[in-house]
Design a protein around this motif. Structure first.
Motif: not given
Length: 160
Positions: A49-50, A52-54, A56-57, A60
């Motif tokens: 999950q971490k 995936i979030i990184e 995505k950031m 972006d």
């Protein structure tokens, strides 16, 4: 048909309390935990999950940077051609942190255009344009214009 038999028998066993329902309870409990549903341990799932979030950031941030570069290009073109400014472009540049420049390829193209314009504006540029002119064509055009004016004047004026 086999499904129907299985459900009927398992319901009867559950009612007796012989433990036939314990397997289904384990399956239901495992489904509520997302890590178990993915087939991972809790730590692996959190790491996933971490990650995936990184990612995505990062996407972006890259997207915002590209948008700001495009806005910078539009601002540059508006300045060059003296068009009205756009607040939306300025806001995009500010969101990217104000350290936005033109992309390298575009910067090279702009520099080449500026050099060409400077060459044309200089005295040497005007001299080169004079050399490139077709003097015979200009002379013929001037003579044709002069003869047209002369004919018009003769028609309108009785003295000539």
């Amino acid at each position: 048909m086999a499904f129907l038999m299985k459900t009927m028998i398992s319901n009867q066993v559950k009612n007796l309390g012989l433990g036939g329902g314990s397997e289904e309870k384990k399956e239901e409990g495992g489904a509520s935990d997302p890590a178990a549903a993915q087939g991972m341990s809790r730590e692996e799932y959190e790491e996933y999950q971490k990650q995936i979030i990184e990612e995505k950031m990062e996407r972006d941030a890259a997207f915002t940077q590209k948008k700001a570069e495009r806005a910078c290009l539009r601002v540059h073109l508006r300045e060059k051609y003296r068009l009205p400014k756009s607040e939306m472009d300025e806001n995009q540049i500010q969101m990217a942190g104000d350290d936005v420049d033109l992309p390298e390829d575009l910067r090279k193209m702009v520099d080449e255009d500026q050099e060409e314009e400077e060459d044309k504006d200089s005295i040497l540029g005007h001299l080169q344009n004079l050399q490139n002119m077709d003097l015979d064509a200009i002379k013929e055009k001037a003579q044709a214009t002069f003869s047209e004016i002369k004919q018009t004047a003769e028609q309108k004026c009785a003295v000539m």
